[in-house]
Design a protein around this motif. Structure first.
Motif, mmCIF file in Angstrom:
data_model
loop_
_atom_site.group_PDB
_atom_site.id
_atom_site.type_symbol
_atom_site.label_atom_id
_atom_site.label_comp_id
_atom_site.label_asym_id
_atom_site.label_seq_id
_atom_site.Cartn_x
_atom_site.Cartn_y
_atom_site.Cartn_z
ATOM 1 N N TYR A 1 39.315 36.455 36.154
ATOM 2 C CA TYR A 1 40.154 36.611 34.973
ATOM 3 C C TYR A 1 40.610 35.238 34.499
ATOM 4 O O TYR A 1 41.169 34.466 35.291
ATOM 5 N N THR B 1 43.187 33.108 32.733
ATOM 6 C CA THR B 1 44.606 33.276 32.421
ATOM 7 C C THR B 1 44.959 32.710 31.050
ATOM 8 O O THR B 1 44.223 31.898 30.495
ATOM 9 N N GLU C 1 42.469 30.326 36.075
ATOM 10 C CA GLU C 1 41.810 31.598 36.314
ATOM 11 C C GLU C 1 42.256 32.197 37.635
ATOM 12 O O GLU C 1 42.816 31.500 38.488
ATOM 13 N N CYS D 1 52.217 33.320 36.409
ATOM 14 C CA CYS D 1 51.000 33.568 37.186
ATOM 15 C C CYS D 1 51.012 34.970 37.809
ATOM 16 O O CYS D 1 50.002 35.667 37.738
ATOM 17 N N GLN E 1 50.248 37.366 35.010
ATOM 18 C CA GLN E 1 48.833 37.285 34.642
ATOM 19 C C GLN E 1 47.969 38.026 35.652
ATOM 20 O O GLN E 1 46.995 38.687 35.291
#
Length: 79
Positions: free
Chosen positions: A3, A5, A12, A66, A69
């Protein structure tokens, strides 16, 4: 899964889920101690429990973090 971010220091998040259990999490970039801590805390956790705990966490004045996310990435993985 991978993913990319948005709006945070990490670039990521790489993670693996098996039978709704989070097997591994790795953040690329970001505050190493914090991201490693979050990753270790949720490994072995049910994906829905992790989303519930992490979703909506903010980083200072930013609208995301984070952990938030990661919750977004996990939610996308469910779809």
């Amino acid at each position: 899964m991978n993913y990319k971010t948005k709006g945070v220091c990490s670039q990521e998040i790489n993670f693996e889920i098996e039978d709704s259990i989070i097997k591994s999490v790795e953040f690329v970039g970001g505050c190493a101690g914090n991201t490693q801590g979050v990753a270790r805390l949720i490994e072995g956790m049910d994906i829905n429990d992790a989303i519930h705990r992490l979703e909506g966490i903010r980083c200072g004045f930013r609208p995301t973090s984070c952990p938030d996310q990661l919750a977004i990435a996990l939610r996308q993985a469910l779809q």
